[in-house]
Design an enzyme around this catalytic site. Structure first.
Site, PDB file in Angstrom:
ATOM      1  N   HIS A 102       0.607  -1.270  -0.146  1.00 23.40           N
ATOM      2  CA  HIS A 102      -0.153  -0.046   0.001  1.00 23.40           C
ATOM      3  C   HIS A 102       0.779   1.399  -0.108  1.00 23.40           C
ATOM      4  O   HIS A 102       0.562   2.066  -0.654  1.00 23.40           O
ATOM      5  CB  HIS A 102      -0.991  -0.114   1.198  1.00 23.40           C
ATOM      6  CG  HIS A 102      -1.788   1.231   1.479  1.00 23.40           C
ATOM      7  ND1 HIS A 102      -3.091   1.128   1.209  1.00 23.40           N
ATOM      8  CD2 HIS A 102      -1.601   2.599   1.792  1.00 23.40           C
ATOM      9  CE1 HIS A 102      -3.551   2.271   1.748  1.00 23.40           C
ATOM     10  NE2 HIS A 102      -2.585   3.075   1.951  1.00 23.40           N
ATOM     11  N   GLU A 103       2.044   1.313   0.915  1.00 24.35           N
ATOM     12  CA  GLU A 103       2.801   2.537   0.902  1.00 24.35           C
ATOM     13  C   GLU A 103       3.684   2.591  -0.385  1.00 24.35           C
ATOM     14  O   GLU A 103       3.810   3.837  -0.658  1.00 24.35           O
ATOM     15  CB  GLU A 103       3.687   2.434   2.163  1.00 24.35           C
ATOM     16  CG  GLU A 103       2.926   2.361   3.556  1.00 24.35           C
ATOM     17  CD  GLU A 103       1.764   3.651   3.660  1.00 24.35           C
ATOM     18  OE1 GLU A 103       2.010   4.610   3.083  1.00 24.35           O
ATOM     19  OE2 GLU A 103       0.652   3.348   4.194  1.00 24.35           O
TER      20      GLU A 103
END
Length: 231
Positions: A102-103
């Protein structure tokens, strides 16, 4: 739906630094502690991801945060990702690493799928349906078969997308439009070049805006665990 982006990363180096205050109290808000963590440790250039593992003791529901690619030119040292140490595979949270994926999506230029909620241009990607942040902040504690938090707009919530808030077992994919955007943003701001351009990268302009709007320098809250409250 495209499950993966045509990019791979190679682990170049791992360092272990004894800095208890930084590990315990570094957080997404700019602070002297965060600066003390990254200044001596940051290495490499615009295509090198610096990942710092910390505990987020002050904000225990936080899983991570990242800089965006357009931040790099004006703040090279701050470029990178902070991640909750035990959210990595093998950690005590039982995660498969989806929070780091996600990051990395943010680091490559993607917004949350619930960016701007039930209004356009949302996350500036055409093939991710709009999603209400209230639904996203529920954490999608389980992985429902379907959910539609923006019923007046086309499509159901992208609950399997890496860029929503959901449990790791629920998130499995990026869309072709997201792949196009992250390649375009990375080419523009990180000077990424592909040896064999993909169809997604050729069509990047059609699917991803090269002039991001609503960008904030570094702040982002990553997905919560299936047992914690909303961030």
């Amino acid at each position: 739906m495209g499950k993966f982006a045509p990019l791979t990363f190679t682990l170049v180096n791992t360092t272990r630094t004894l800095y208890e205050e930084g590990f315990l109290y570094a957080r997404e808000l700019v602070s002297d502690i965060r600066t003390n963590v990254i200044t001596p440790l940051h290495t490499g250039g615009e295509l090198d991801i610096n990942v710092y593992t910390v505990s987020f003791s002050l904000v225990p529901d936080l899983r991570g945060f990242s800089s965006f690619p357009w931040d790099y030119k004006n703040d090279t040292i701050d470029d990178g990702i902070f991640i909750k140490w035990n959210s990595l595979p093998g950690g005590t949270l039982g995660s498969n690493g989806g929070s780091l994926v996600h990051e990395v999506g943010h680091w490559l230029g993607l917004y949350h799928t619930f960016q701007d909620g039930c209004t356009t241009p949302n996350d500036e990607v055409d093939d991710t349906p709009a999603e209400d942040p209230i639904n996203a902040n529920r954490g999608l504690q389980s992985c429902p078969g379907s959910f539609d938090s923006c019923p007046t707009m086309a499509g159901q919530d992208p609950i399997h997308n890496y860029m929503t808030y959901a449990s790791d077992e629920c998130r499995t994919e990026f869309t072709p439009g997201q792949v196009a955007r992250l390649l375009d943003q990375s080419a523009t701001y990180r000077f990424l070049t592909l040896t064999c351009p993909t169809n997604a990268s050729r069509n990047a302009t059609a699917n991803g805006n090269t002039n991001p709007t609503g960008a904030h320098a570094t702040v982002d809250s990553a997905p919560i665990s299936s047992t914690s409250s909303s961030p």
